[in-house]
Design a protein around this motif. Structure first.
Motif, short mmCIF file in Angstrom:
data_model
loop_
_atom_site.label_atom_id
_atom_site.label_comp_id
_atom_site.label_asym_id
_atom_site.label_seq_id
_atom_site.Cartn_x
_atom_site.Cartn_y
_atom_site.Cartn_z
N THR A 204 0.81 -1.22 0.00
CA THR A 204 0.00 0.00 0.00
C THR A 204 0.85 1.27 0.00
O THR A 204 0.33 2.35 -0.24
N ASN B 8 -11.89 8.99 8.41
CA ASN B 8 -12.87 8.49 7.45
C ASN B 8 -12.20 7.85 6.24
O ASN B 8 -12.81 7.02 5.56
N MET B 9 -10.95 8.22 5.98
CA MET B 9 -10.23 7.56 4.89
C MET B 9 -9.98 6.09 5.23
O MET B 9 -10.19 5.21 4.39
N ALA B 10 -9.53 5.82 6.43
CA ALA B 10 -9.31 4.42 6.84
C ALA B 10 -10.64 3.68 6.82
O ALA B 10 -10.73 2.55 6.31
N ALA C 46 -13.13 4.20 4.95
CA ALA C 46 -13.46 3.91 3.55
C ALA C 46 -12.66 2.73 3.02
O ALA C 46 -13.13 1.96 2.18
N GLY C 47 -11.44 2.57 3.52
CA GLY C 47 -10.55 1.54 2.98
C GLY C 47 -10.73 0.16 3.59
O GLY C 47 -10.38 -0.84 2.96
N GLY D 116 3.29 5.92 8.82
CA GLY D 116 2.01 5.25 9.02
C GLY D 116 0.98 5.96 8.15
O GLY D 116 1.33 6.50 7.11
N SER E 28 -3.61 6.53 7.27
CA SER E 28 -4.92 5.86 7.12
C SER E 28 -4.81 4.68 6.18
O SER E 28 -5.45 3.65 6.38
N ASN E 29 -4.02 4.85 5.12
CA ASN E 29 -3.85 3.76 4.16
C ASN E 29 -3.19 2.56 4.82
O ASN E 29 -3.57 1.41 4.60
N ALA F 176 -5.71 0.88 7.21
CA ALA F 176 -6.67 0.07 6.45
C ALA F 176 -6.00 -1.19 5.91
O ALA F 176 -6.59 -2.28 5.93
#
Lengths: 211, 211
Positions: free
Chosen positions: A45, A80-82, A84-85, A193, A195-196, A199
């Motif tokens: 990722t 919210n990005m995490a 979403a993932g 690290g 959010s990506n 996730a």
């Protein structure tokens, strides 16, 4: 320049992991079997092999996280990005739900009133969930600091902490604080690290359980 | 270990950017004025100073992107994570909308039928939007390859391409292809990038326009 290689859509991920394995071998890095799918997915990722050296796992962390998900644990994340993932379908197939309270109006209001971050308040809100919770922190070290406070004060015991906030202010020491607790963890030591990454770690665990 | 530093919530980002500036100075890296807020925000989101060396901008790229947003351009991204991360409020204040077609049922079906990636079909779908579109590709090199094909075949002209897919299969050459076109771009050369980077670039531009 390398030319475009023809790879069938269904084969792209497999090919990517093969390349990651080859490069780890070249670097003479051998990942412990249990941790391998997680660390490799983080490299997948980020395209960043630094993670092979900095990812830290408490004893049997991946097995513990898998058992928690099998038993229906929820996941709480700080972005919210995490959210979403994370593969919410697999999580739901075991009865788990993924939450992010960061955009909640009551969280924003309390944070303002108390002059703390929304992540701090989000963790308090998460602590009220009446089932085991896996925390997946990809952004805010203040989330980890709040979890550490609740743990050491005996107010709350997270079931598991994925601690991979990214950044420059308090990120490094906040991760170390969590590693001093008894809570099982997967943490990326240092500044990196995101959010990506949060996730990716959740998904690496979920994909092993897919049915 | 550094102790936890007390920083007010509203000051954390400012302090982070100060640290980034200090470290860039230590590394004797001077970023061009126009590109500085964008590259710094990418470093802020990744804690990875490699980006200071690999981010590529076509002439006046940031100014062009700003003008497009001021005129109400839409943003199309190839991941729901990037969509979650982009500041849609600021974008909407200028009349722009952010889209991600990756989870659309018709996209999945067409991709299966034609044995291409969903990202490829998503780009075709985006090309039907009847206003200028800024593409923010954070995941799929196949999205860039499809855009390049549409451009060179004269079928479609994207207004702007943010090309920061991450990974190991075709990521490097797909980015180079876009840089050979006449379309204004912000691209991170090499394997690195991601949805977080795509969202950070969009937001770095949007924050300069916030009113």
């Amino acid at each position: 320049m390398n030319p475009i290689e023809f790879v069938l859509p269904g084969e792209i991920e497999k090919r990517s992991f093969e390349i990651i394995s080859e490069e780890l071998e070249k670097r003479q890095i051998v990942l412990p079997k249990e941790q391998e799918p997680v660390t490799k997915r983080v490299i997948h990722t980020s395209a960043d092999f630094d993670y092979a050296e900095t990812m830290c796992y408490s004893d049997h962390a991946v097995e513990i996280a898998k058992e928690l998900i099998l038993k229906g644990a929820d996941v709480v994340t700080d972005t919210n990005m995490a959210l979403a993932g994370i593969n919410k379908k697999i999580l739901a197939s075991f009865g788990g739900e993924a939450h992010c309270f960061m955009a909640d109006l009551d969280v924003a209001q309390l944070a303002r009133e108390r002059q703390v971050t929304r992540a701090t308040i989000s963790m308090e809100k998460a602590a009220a969930i009446e089932k085991p919770v896996i925390f997946a922190v990809g952004n805010a070290p203040t989330a980890l600091i709040e979890l550490h406070k609740m743990i050491t004060e005996g107010r709350y015991q997270p079931a598991f902490i994925i601690g991979v906030p990214v950044g420059f202010v308090n990120v490094v020491p906040a991760k170390e604080l969590i590693m001093e607790t008894e809570v099982p963890y997967i943490i990326n030591r240092g500044r990196k690290g995101g959010s990506n990454v949060a996730a990716a770690i959740c998904n690496a665990i979920l994909y092993q359980l897919r049915r």
